[in-house]
Each structure stands twice: as C-alpha cells, then as structure tokens.
Scaffold this active site. Sequence first.
Site, short mmCIF file in Angstrom:
data_model
loop_
_atom_site.label_atom_id
_atom_site.label_comp_id
_atom_site.label_asym_id
_atom_site.label_seq_id
_atom_site.Cartn_x
_atom_site.Cartn_y
_atom_site.Cartn_z
N ARG A 154 -38.54 -12.81 3.97
CA ARG A 154 -37.17 -12.35 4.23
C ARG A 154 -36.31 -13.49 4.76
O ARG A 154 -36.75 -14.26 5.63
CB ARG A 154 -37.15 -11.24 5.29
CG ARG A 154 -37.84 -9.96 4.93
CD ARG A 154 -37.41 -8.84 5.87
NE ARG A 154 -37.53 -9.21 7.29
CZ ARG A 154 -37.20 -8.41 8.30
NH1 ARG A 154 -36.69 -7.21 8.05
NH2 ARG A 154 -37.35 -8.80 9.55
N PHE B 263 -38.09 1.57 7.92
CA PHE B 263 -38.75 0.87 9.02
C PHE B 263 -39.73 1.87 9.65
O PHE B 263 -39.32 2.99 9.99
CB PHE B 263 -37.69 0.44 10.03
CG PHE B 263 -38.16 -0.56 11.02
CD1 PHE B 263 -37.94 -1.92 10.81
CD2 PHE B 263 -38.81 -0.17 12.18
CE1 PHE B 263 -38.37 -2.85 11.74
CE2 PHE B 263 -39.24 -1.09 13.10
CZ PHE B 263 -39.02 -2.44 12.89
N ASP C 230 -29.31 5.31 10.17
CA ASP C 230 -29.77 4.19 10.98
C ASP C 230 -29.07 2.95 10.43
O ASP C 230 -29.24 2.61 9.25
CB ASP C 230 -31.30 4.07 10.84
CG ASP C 230 -31.87 2.94 11.70
OD1 ASP C 230 -31.15 1.97 11.94
OD2 ASP C 230 -33.04 3.06 12.11
N TYR D 112 -29.68 -5.97 18.93
CA TYR D 112 -30.26 -7.33 19.06
C TYR D 112 -30.38 -8.06 17.74
O TYR D 112 -30.79 -9.20 17.70
CB TYR D 112 -31.62 -7.28 19.76
CG TYR D 112 -32.61 -6.27 19.19
CD1 TYR D 112 -33.28 -6.50 18.01
CD2 TYR D 112 -32.86 -5.07 19.87
CE1 TYR D 112 -34.16 -5.57 17.49
CE2 TYR D 112 -33.74 -4.13 19.35
CZ TYR D 112 -34.39 -4.39 18.17
OH TYR D 112 -35.26 -3.47 17.66
N LYS D 113 -30.02 -7.41 16.62
CA LYS D 113 -30.08 -8.09 15.31
C LYS D 113 -28.74 -8.83 15.09
O LYS D 113 -28.44 -9.75 15.82
CB LYS D 113 -30.45 -7.09 14.22
CG LYS D 113 -31.89 -6.61 14.40
CD LYS D 113 -32.32 -5.51 13.46
CE LYS D 113 -33.77 -5.12 13.77
NZ LYS D 113 -34.14 -3.80 13.27
C1 LIG Z 1 -35.12 -3.08 14.06
C2 LIG Z 1 -35.26 -1.66 13.68
C3 LIG Z 1 -35.81 -0.73 14.57
C4 LIG Z 1 -36.31 -1.16 15.92
O1 LIG Z 1 -36.66 -0.11 16.75
P1 LIG Z 1 -36.81 -0.36 18.32
O2 LIG Z 1 -37.08 0.98 18.86
O3 LIG Z 1 -35.51 -0.96 18.79
O4 LIG Z 1 -37.94 -1.31 18.53
C5 LIG Z 1 -35.89 0.60 14.16
N1 LIG Z 1 -35.46 0.98 12.94
C6 LIG Z 1 -34.94 0.10 12.06
C7 LIG Z 1 -34.47 0.57 10.72
C8 LIG Z 1 -34.84 -1.24 12.40
O5 LIG Z 1 -34.33 -2.12 11.53
#
Ligand SMILES: *Cc1c(COP(=O)(O)O)cnc(C)c1O
Length: 397
Positions: free
Chosen positions: A356, A124, A189, A212-213
């Site tokens: 997705r 990400f 992560d 939040y996921k």
């Molecule tokens: C959803 C997600 C994020 C989101 O980062 P925020 O700082 O909460 O906006 C970061 N890394 C990964 C791998 C994610 O899936």
Amino acid sequence: MHRDRCLALDADDPLRAFRSEFVLPEGIIYLVGNSLGALPRGTAERVRRTVEDEWGRQLVGAWNHAGWYEQPLTLGDRLAPLIGAGPGQVVVGNTTSIVIYQAVAAALRLRPERRVIVSDVRNFPTDHYMVEGLAGLHGGYEVRDLAAGRFDDAAVVLLSEVDYRTGARHDVPAVTAEVQAAGALMVWDVCHSVGAMEVDVSAADFAVGCTYKYLCGGPGAPAFLYVNPRHHASAENVLPGWHGHAAPFAFEAGYRPAADIRRFVVSTPHVLSMAGLDAALDLWDRVPLDLVRAKSMALTSLFIELVGDALELASPREAAARGSQVSYRHPEGYRIMRALIDRGVHGDFRAPDLLRFGFAPLYIGYADVHDAAATLLEVLEKELWRDEKYSQRLAVT
Ligand SMILES: *Cc1c(COP(=O)(O)O)cnc(C)c1O
C-alpha cells in the site's frame, strides 16, 4: 513523466506551503499517511501547553478553565466541517472500534423489528469483529455480507467509504439513499477518506472515523462519532458512562441521557490526545478540501502511470473511484516493501499480498511520487527484495 515536469508541478502546487508545516525526517518519502499521519509543527507546543500550563499550573481547575470537560463537544464542532456535518452533531473520544460499537448498537435499537446487520467481510477487520461481537451479545442477529446485496430486511448497514486494502471508494450519497430506501439505517466509516477528500455524511444516520490517519492528530488520537440530528432524542448510547448523563455532576444513582449529542460521550476524555488533535485541527481550519482531492487524484494517477505494469494494480484505475492510496498485489509483497523502506520509500504491507502507498496531499509532492516510483521499479528490476534480511516479519507490517 519526467522529473523536471514533476518539479514544475510542485512549484505551481497551491497546497505547497503546507509541507513546511510538518516535521518530516530528511531522506525519506513517507507514503504511510493513510496509517499514521505526519507530525504537524504546532503539535509539540500545543501538547506542551496542555502538560505544563494547564495540568502543571491549573491542576484539577483545568477541567473548567482550560475547557477539558467540553473537549468531546468542542473538538467535535471543529471537526464537523471535514465530514459535512454541523455544530452539535459530532462527539470526539474513544477509539474507532468503540464508536463503531456505539453507532451500530444505537441503530439496532432504532430498528427493533429487524434482525439483520449488513457488514462487509472485506472491511477493516475491527469493524466486522465489532458487528459480530454485538450480534453475539444481543442474540438473534444475522450478520450478512455486503456481497449478498440485500438490504430490504436489514436494520443497519456498516460500510467504509474507502476500502483500506484497495482504496476503492463507495458512492456515499447513492449507497446511503439505497440503504435508507430499503428501511435500514446507514453507518459510514470514513477512516480512509476524512482529510483526503471532501466527505459528506450528513445524509447518513451515523458515521465514525479516526483522526490519526490523514488528519494527523497523532498516534492514539481519539475517534469521532457523527449522529444525524433526527436521532438525537431517540438514539441510545449502549455505553452509558457518566459524561453522557444529563447532569453528570448531580451524581444521580440512575442514568438519564443528555438531550443532545452529549449523550454519546462515554466518560473522561483523553486530554493529552485531544491536545494533539486540537493542534492538527488548527491546520485543517485552513485547508481547502477540494484542492486536496484534486491533488490526491493527480498524485495517485501519476504513481499508477509511472509504475505501469511492473506490478499488478489492486486499486481502481479511475481516479474518481479510489481514495488517496494505491495498492499492488505481489506474492512477495512483504519483502518488496521491506526492500523499499530500506531505500527510504515508506509504504506498508497488508496480508496476504498487498503493498500500500498512501499519498497525503498536504506533505507529499509530485517529485516524491516520481522518486518513489523510480525506487520501486529499481527494487523490482534488480530483484533487490530477494535479500534474506527482508523475509523476517516484524510485528507491525
Ligand atoms: C484505521 C481503521 C480502524 C482503526 O480502529 P481503532 O479502533 O482506531 O484501532 C478501524 N476501521 C477502519 C476502517 C480503519 O481504517
């Protein structure tokens, strides 16, 4: 698989009762729980209580009497079992990006003699941006892509358990052992695995994730940071805010870190967001994660079977090797997804060409999977996505 068979599977589903604990609009199939989880029924009342009873009646006294001050630690303790951690090992607060920064920076300071950070350029983007930002600020660090496959001179390795694009899953115990055997520190992560399976980061040095996921903490719900107890006394917080101080209300001129996990708290918690997460955790207290994983594998396998070769699969075919999402590649992926959403099947699109579909086992059933696949096949067969109205890009895809 026939729809009747899917209905029978739903009737026998041991997680079936959880569906009624969510507010889900009629007429849509929501396959975006891997981006923003659905609203738990208890959340509105929990947030109302914080606003009206705690803030409204107790005012500043709520910091003591409603437990606001302790929220980063109390919610951390509640969340810990979901990632294989124990009490006093997790803090909740800030955003994923910020806790990634804290974790990687702390790891670098624990390995001052090493100057390499291993990151996955396909991760990400915010994860990788944070690493590059850190390397730039502190100077003299090489950021090496995971694909180079070398850890022997690395200070820290940052990886996602489940890839946000393809849903491919790393073997956490094996990778952690390999990284640590090479003398590097491991940061996981778990944004795309927590709440979708049994996660165990207890052997890692640090771990981060969002709520939040799959966890359904609500839009903007706070992130979490796990720090292995062996680092509590030595790891530094590079964002030394007053709530991580050994005595925040002594208002000392100099920073002295708390001796325990509190040192990773930065400052004032986002109390209203914490309330949303607290409500979601009331639900997670009762969720058998082994059943969640079993159902997740069954749902994603069923979707792959039903879609067949109508689209190019971008996710691993073997259930054990993926998380709770299925992705497909198509050059017109954006338009196909818009056409699907127009017909009540909500997935999302990730540039350049990925469709997705996330399957949250607490509120998605087998018949949903059947109907979503049937709609997708119809959109493809009849080329319904060719309608001009689907080509214009919205800001959030
Ligand atoms: C959803 C997600 C994020 C989101 O980062 P925020 O700082 O909460 O906006 C970061 N890394 C990964 C791998 C994610 O899936």
